[in-house]
Design a protein around this motif. Structure first.
Motif, short mmCIF file in Angstrom:
data_model
loop_
_atom_site.label_atom_id
_atom_site.label_comp_id
_atom_site.label_asym_id
_atom_site.label_seq_id
_atom_site.Cartn_x
_atom_site.Cartn_y
_atom_site.Cartn_z
N VAL A 40 42.03 35.41 14.76
CA VAL A 40 42.11 34.03 14.29
C VAL A 40 40.70 33.48 14.11
O VAL A 40 39.83 33.69 14.97
CB VAL A 40 42.88 33.16 15.32
CG1 VAL A 40 42.88 31.70 14.91
CG2 VAL A 40 44.31 33.68 15.48
N THR A 41 40.46 32.82 12.98
CA THR A 41 39.16 32.19 12.74
C THR A 41 39.21 30.73 13.18
O THR A 41 40.12 30.01 12.80
CB THR A 41 38.80 32.22 11.24
OG1 THR A 41 38.83 33.58 10.79
CG2 THR A 41 37.41 31.65 10.98
N LEU A 42 38.24 30.33 13.98
CA LEU A 42 38.10 28.91 14.32
C LEU A 42 36.83 28.45 13.62
O LEU A 42 35.73 28.76 14.07
CB LEU A 42 38.01 28.72 15.83
CG LEU A 42 39.31 29.10 16.54
CD1 LEU A 42 39.06 29.70 17.89
CD2 LEU A 42 40.22 27.89 16.65
N ARG A 43 37.01 27.76 12.53
CA ARG A 43 35.90 27.45 11.64
C ARG A 43 34.74 26.76 12.37
O ARG A 43 34.94 25.80 13.09
CB ARG A 43 36.39 26.59 10.47
CG ARG A 43 35.87 27.08 9.15
CD ARG A 43 36.67 26.55 7.97
NE ARG A 43 37.77 27.45 7.60
CZ ARG A 43 37.60 28.65 7.04
NH1 ARG A 43 36.38 29.13 6.82
NH2 ARG A 43 38.64 29.38 6.71
N GLY A 44 33.54 27.32 12.21
CA GLY A 44 32.36 26.73 12.84
C GLY A 44 32.21 27.07 14.31
O GLY A 44 31.22 26.72 14.93
N VAL A 45 33.21 27.75 14.90
CA VAL A 45 33.16 28.07 16.33
C VAL A 45 33.09 29.58 16.53
O VAL A 45 32.19 30.09 17.20
CB VAL A 45 34.40 27.50 17.07
CG1 VAL A 45 34.27 27.73 18.56
CG2 VAL A 45 34.57 26.01 16.78
N GLY A 46 34.03 30.29 15.94
CA GLY A 46 34.03 31.73 16.11
C GLY A 46 35.39 32.33 15.82
O GLY A 46 36.15 31.81 15.01
N TYR A 47 35.67 33.42 16.52
CA TYR A 47 36.91 34.17 16.30
C TYR A 47 37.57 34.46 17.63
O TYR A 47 36.90 34.55 18.65
CB TYR A 47 36.62 35.51 15.62
CG TYR A 47 35.88 35.41 14.32
CD1 TYR A 47 36.55 35.28 13.11
CD2 TYR A 47 34.48 35.47 14.30
CE1 TYR A 47 35.86 35.21 11.91
CE2 TYR A 47 33.78 35.39 13.12
CZ TYR A 47 34.47 35.26 11.93
OH TYR A 47 33.78 35.19 10.75
N LEU A 48 38.90 34.66 17.60
CA LEU A 48 39.56 35.13 18.80
C LEU A 48 40.75 36.00 18.47
O LEU A 48 41.35 35.89 17.40
CB LEU A 48 39.97 33.97 19.73
CG LEU A 48 41.11 33.03 19.37
CD1 LEU A 48 42.47 33.61 19.73
CD2 LEU A 48 40.93 31.72 20.11
N LYS A 63 29.94 34.07 16.46
CA LYS A 63 29.31 35.13 15.66
C LYS A 63 28.08 35.69 16.38
O LYS A 63 27.85 36.89 16.40
CB LYS A 63 28.93 34.52 14.30
CG LYS A 63 28.63 35.53 13.24
CD LYS A 63 28.44 34.86 11.90
CE LYS A 63 27.50 35.66 11.04
NZ LYS A 63 27.28 35.05 9.71
N GLU A 64 27.31 34.81 17.00
CA GLU A 64 26.10 35.24 17.71
C GLU A 64 26.46 36.15 18.88
O GLU A 64 25.80 37.15 19.13
CB GLU A 64 25.30 34.03 18.22
CG GLU A 64 24.65 33.21 17.13
CD GLU A 64 25.64 32.43 16.28
OE1 GLU A 64 26.72 32.06 16.79
OE2 GLU A 64 25.37 32.22 15.08
N GLN A 65 27.51 35.79 19.63
CA GLN A 65 27.93 36.62 20.76
C GLN A 65 28.37 38.00 20.29
O GLN A 65 28.06 39.01 20.91
CB GLN A 65 29.10 35.95 21.51
CG GLN A 65 28.67 34.78 22.38
CD GLN A 65 29.87 34.05 22.96
OE1 GLN A 65 30.86 33.82 22.27
NE2 GLN A 65 29.77 33.68 24.21
N ILE A 66 29.09 38.02 19.17
CA ILE A 66 29.57 39.29 18.63
C ILE A 66 28.38 40.17 18.23
O ILE A 66 28.33 41.35 18.57
CB ILE A 66 30.51 39.06 17.42
CG1 ILE A 66 31.80 38.39 17.90
CG2 ILE A 66 30.81 40.36 16.71
CD1 ILE A 66 32.69 37.88 16.79
N ILE A 67 27.41 39.59 17.57
CA ILE A 67 26.23 40.36 17.14
C ILE A 67 25.48 40.90 18.36
O ILE A 67 25.08 42.06 18.39
CB ILE A 67 25.33 39.49 16.24
CG1 ILE A 67 26.01 39.30 14.89
CG2 ILE A 67 23.95 40.11 16.07
CD1 ILE A 67 25.37 38.29 13.98
#
Ligand code: CA
Length: 221
Positions: free
Chosen positions: A207-215, A171-175
């Motif tokens: 795809v959501t990887l809970r607590g890690v991010g998205y891909l 999420k931080e990388q996306i922001i």
């Protein structure tokens, strides 16, 4: 895509910032070399537009420090018409391209897109992952040949996911990649954009990887 604009001339800088924004970039603007260095040390940009004659720290020194720190972000330098020596010094110090001031905004945006494309090892202008195709120039997306209507931020987010297909983005990388200093960010902005992408394209596109991010899966079918 987020670009850092380094230009001390207020009028020119403002024009370039507006132009980059219209071309779909998130543009952050600083007006001296030290602020540029600080921004590059602390934030993530897809490309840098760098004036050479700057207060506090010269553009060439910003560039040298950037490369000394092993930061490979694509850099396009802005030079004066008669300053051939500056262009040579800039390219030799690690700049990827240059434009002569005053530059055409369309050409600047096109050159930045080309630099970013090359930096991500991609030859073709059209970004494709399975049945999903994104055109960064025309600002269009198609899924299985059907056009998909996306907002500016949704388009930018999908572009980041497609460029990094198969890799997790936190999420931080996306922001960092989507929002500039002037943007207001709702705490659930990323979740909302991801939700919209799934609804407008297909549930399995992110795809959501809970607590890690998205891909975005590489083997999207
Ligand atoms: Ca200047």
């Amino acid at each position: 895509m987020r670009a850092l604009l380094v230009e001390d001339d207020s009028l020119l800088g403002d024009g370039l910032r507006v132009g980059l924004k219209q071309a779909g970039f998130t543009a952050d603007w600083v007006q001296d070399g030290l602020s540029a260095q600080h921004a590059l040390e602390t934030e993530t940009f897809a490309a840098v537009v760098l004036d050479l004659g700057l207060p506090k720290l010269a553009g060439l020194d910003v560039l040298k420090r950037l490369r000394a720190a092993k930061n490979a972000v694509p850099v396009l330098i802005l030079t004066a018409r008669d300053a051939i020596d500056d262009r040579i010094a800039g390219l030799d110090a690690g700049a990827d391209d240059y434009l002569v001031k005053p530059c055409d905004l369309g050409e600047l945006a096109a050159r930045l897109r080309a630099l970013i494309r090359r930096a991500s090892g991609q030859a073709a202008p059209l970004v494709e992952v399975g049945p999903l195709a994104l055109d960064p120039v025309a600002h269009t997306v198609a899924y299985r040949g059907e056009p998909v209507e996306l907002s500016g931020k949704e388009f930018a987010l999908l572009h980041e996911f497609m460029r990094e297909a198969g890799r997790v983005l936190s999420k931080e990388q996306i922001i960092q990649r989507l929002y500039g200093w002037q943007d207001e960010i709702e705490s659930n902005a990323v979740e909302v954009h991801v939700h919209h992408l799934r609804r407008k394209i297909a549930p399995e596109v992110i795809v959501t990887l809970r607590g890690v991010g998205y891909l975005l899966p590489k083997e999207l079918i």
